[in-house]
Design a protein around this motif. Structure first.
Motif, mmCIF file in Angstrom:
data_model
loop_
_atom_site.group_PDB
_atom_site.id
_atom_site.type_symbol
_atom_site.label_atom_id
_atom_site.label_comp_id
_atom_site.label_asym_id
_atom_site.label_seq_id
_atom_site.Cartn_x
_atom_site.Cartn_y
_atom_site.Cartn_z
ATOM 1 N N ASP A 1 2.390 1.560 -3.467
ATOM 2 C CA ASP A 1 1.407 2.012 -4.455
ATOM 3 C C ASP A 1 1.108 3.496 -4.279
ATOM 4 O O ASP A 1 0.953 4.234 -5.266
ATOM 5 C CB ASP A 1 0.137 1.180 -4.288
ATOM 6 C CG ASP A 1 -0.869 1.473 -5.373
ATOM 7 O OD1 ASP A 1 -0.562 1.183 -6.563
ATOM 8 O OD2 ASP A 1 -1.946 2.029 -5.070
ATOM 9 N N ASN A 2 1.000 3.924 -3.054
ATOM 10 C CA ASN A 2 0.754 5.353 -2.795
ATOM 11 C C ASN A 2 1.931 6.211 -3.275
ATOM 12 O O ASN A 2 1.753 7.298 -3.822
ATOM 13 C CB ASN A 2 0.503 5.557 -1.310
ATOM 14 C CG ASN A 2 0.183 7.020 -0.984
ATOM 15 O OD1 ASN A 2 -0.794 7.554 -1.475
ATOM 16 N ND2 ASN A 2 1.010 7.644 -0.165
ATOM 17 N N SER B 1 1.574 2.234 -11.790
ATOM 18 C CA SER B 1 0.668 3.384 -11.688
ATOM 19 C C SER B 1 -0.515 3.278 -12.629
ATOM 20 O O SER B 1 -1.541 3.935 -12.408
ATOM 21 C CB SER B 1 1.431 4.686 -11.971
ATOM 22 O OG SER B 1 1.909 4.674 -13.309
ATOM 23 N N LEU C 1 0.828 -1.198 0.000
ATOM 24 C CA LEU C 1 0.000 0.000 0.000
ATOM 25 C C LEU C 1 0.863 1.250 0.000
ATOM 26 O O LEU C 1 0.580 2.222 -0.720
ATOM 27 C CB LEU C 1 -0.920 -0.016 1.224
ATOM 28 C CG LEU C 1 -1.925 1.146 1.324
ATOM 29 C CD1 LEU C 1 -2.840 1.147 0.107
ATOM 30 C CD2 LEU C 1 -2.719 1.057 2.622
ATOM 31 N N GLY C 2 1.933 1.231 0.775
ATOM 32 C CA GLY C 2 2.831 2.392 0.802
ATOM 33 C C GLY C 2 3.534 2.590 -0.535
ATOM 34 O O GLY C 2 3.690 3.719 -1.006
ATOM 35 N N TYR D 1 1.705 6.335 -7.024
ATOM 36 C CA TYR D 1 0.562 7.150 -7.436
ATOM 37 C C TYR D 1 0.857 8.638 -7.249
ATOM 38 O O TYR D 1 0.535 9.456 -8.120
ATOM 39 C CB TYR D 1 -0.666 6.729 -6.633
ATOM 40 C CG TYR D 1 -1.864 7.601 -6.900
ATOM 41 C CD1 TYR D 1 -2.615 7.470 -8.068
ATOM 42 C CD2 TYR D 1 -2.239 8.589 -5.977
ATOM 43 C CE1 TYR D 1 -3.701 8.279 -8.300
ATOM 44 C CE2 TYR D 1 -3.321 9.404 -6.219
ATOM 45 C CZ TYR D 1 -4.049 9.257 -7.386
ATOM 46 O OH TYR D 1 -5.114 10.058 -7.628
ATOM 47 N N GLN D 2 1.399 9.001 -6.087
ATOM 48 C CA GLN D 2 1.702 10.406 -5.818
ATOM 49 C C GLN D 2 2.717 10.955 -6.823
ATOM 50 O O GLN D 2 2.585 12.088 -7.305
ATOM 51 C CB GLN D 2 2.242 10.567 -4.385
ATOM 52 C CG GLN D 2 1.215 10.304 -3.296
ATOM 53 C CD GLN D 2 0.076 11.294 -3.324
ATOM 54 O OE1 GLN D 2 0.230 12.437 -3.786
ATOM 55 N NE2 GLN D 2 -1.106 10.874 -2.860
#
Length: 481
Positions: free
Chosen positions: A98-99, A127, A95-96, A102-103
């Motif tokens: 992917d975030n 992404s 999750l970290g 994404y960011q």
């Protein structure tokens, strides 16, 4: 095969022919163009070509600079993700990761994708696509560059355009854990190129416009003194220049104009001296001619002053029919020379008291040929040969030596014929007494159209009836001058 080569050569020559024709036409027009146009044209051509080359170089430099900046930014983003992703990979915090991906993607519009792979090239996060755990195929592109820190840049081509794929290694505690792959779209570079291109085009246009304006000013600046010099040369050629040329500058053209003014002043001074010398020589020349004529007449006391009187009568006719001053001068000298051939006539014939026999008369007739021969020795006297040779021609063609008739007889000779005959009739000769003026004029009227040219005879008769011969100076040209 030789035939094919020949045909190909002929075809190539035919293709080049229009180009050669256009070059010849352009060269001919360039030669006939004004100097101002040539200067302006070549200055504009130089500025245009220079600006074009500089724009190409500038565009190339800007392209390289922009591309390097784009790649540096992509590398910076990739390295920052790699630095932050090491701990998350060890802790398997998907999750970290992917975030993080994404960011990074959402904050950079020119990045079409960002993903992280492990050491086995299996995708951990992506992404754009949910392909976690799948192996990513090796990039089929051109290696653009590879850094010492392990960063690899590949240039890929796909349907959306060119993509620069930047691969940054993920290392945690000196242990390789995978890689961060960042895609950079070349459209950013294209947009930057278009923007720079527009700016360069504007600057290029401004340079061309300023170049045209500057070349026109330069051409005007250069042409003014050149036109002044050209006008000065034309005036110098025709002897009409009175004032010195204006000096526009202190450069080489100004120095040339100053030297031209000095040369013109010197030429004008020398021309004045030459004019005075020519006038003196002309007066001396005319005086010598008169002395020669007097010497010829002095051989026979009966014809003393004959040439001078012939000149007087001839000049009366010449002035009446509108001859110019120079023509009157030549007519006077022609009259003084008309009997120069009698120098070679024997005294036994020239001074004979009785009429001449056929042989003697034939020898006397040759004095016109002797005169022409004597004058031919000096090129400056050649213009008096026709009047000397033909002053015994008759209007009806029965004269001598060539039997000329009508307008074929030179004008001066036709005038002298009348004056010579009148003076001969009104002068005493060994074999007869002089006729009275009225008798001589009647004879001239009777022979008009036969021995004498009718229009000239009519002019002479009218002048004599008015008594114009009584007050005419002996030398009309000198009196008129």
């Amino acid at each position: 095969m030789g035939s094919s080569v020949g045909k190909a050569t002929d075809h190539f020559s035919a293709c080049l022919k229009p180009g050669r024709t256009a070059l010849r036409l352009a060269a001919r027009r360039c030669r006939s163009a004004s100097l101002r146009f040539k200067i302006a044209f070549f200055v504009v051509l130089l500025l245009t070509s220079t600006s074009f080359v500089l724009s190409l170089v500038t565009v190339q430099i800007m392209n390289n600079h922009i591309l390097n900046e784009i790649l540096k930014r992509g590398e910076s983003v990739g390295k920052s993700i790699a630095a932050a992703a090491g701990y998350s990979l060890l802790s398997k915090d998907l999750l970290g990761l992917d975030n993080l991906v994404y960011q990074s993607k959402s904050s950079n519009d020119d990045m079409p994708y960002v993903y992280i792979v492990d050491t086995n090239l299996k995708t951990i996060v992506h992404s754009e696509k949910p392909i976690i755990g799948e192996s990513m195929p090796a990039s089929q592109g051109r290696l653009y560059r590879q850094g010492a820190d392990g960063v690899i840049v590949n240039e890929l081509a796909n349907a959306s355009g060119t993509i620069f794929e930047i691969s940054c290694p993920i290392v945690f505690m000196k242990k390789p854990l995978g890689s961060v792959v960042v895609g950079m779209n070349k459209s950013v570079l294209t947009a930057a190129q278009n923007k720079v291109g527009r700016m360069i085009s504007i600057v290029f246009g401004i340079i061309v416009v300023l170049g045209i304006f500057a070349s026109s000013l330069l051409a005007s600046f250069l042409i003014k003194p050149i036109k002044e010099l050209a006008a000065g040369v034309e005036e110098l050629k025709h002897g009409t220049g009175e004032s010195p040329l204006r000096i526009y500058s202190q450069d080489e053209l100004g120095k040339l104009t100053r030297n031209f003014n000095e040369m013109s002043a010197l030429i004008a001074q020398q021309r004045g001296k030459l004019t005075r010398y020519a006038q003196d020589l002309e007066e001396a020349y005319v005086s010598i001619v008169k002395v020669v004529a007097a010497a010829i007449d002095a051989r026979d006391t009966y014809t003393h002053g004959h040439s001078a009187r012939v000149a007087k009568y001839s000049l009366l006719i010449g002035k009446e029919i509108g001859l110019a001053k120079e023509e009157l001068r030549d007519l006077e000298i022609a009259c003084l020379f008309h009997d120069v051939g009698k120098i070679k006539t024997p005294d036994a014939i020239l001074l004979k008291a009785d009429k001449l026999n056929r042989i003697e008369y034939r020898e006397m007739m040759r004095h016109v040929e002797y005169g022409a021969s004597i004058l031919s020795w000096a090129p400056s006297l050649a213009r008096y040969i026709p009047s000397t040779l033909h002053h015994h021609e008759w209007h009806n063609g029965k004269g001598y030596p060539d039997g000329l008739a009508g307008d074929a007889i030179p004008l001066f000779a036709a005038i002298i014929t009348i004056a010579d005959a009148y003076d001969a009739m009104t002068s005493n000769r060994p074999y007869r007494k002089a006729l009275r003026k009225e008798e001589a004029l009647r004879e001239i009227a009777r022979q008009s159209g036969a021995q004498f040219r009718p229009d000239l005879a009519r002019v002479f008769l009218e002048l004599m009836k008015k008594g114009r011969d009584q007050h005419a100076p002996l030398y009309v040209v000198r009196a008129a001058g």
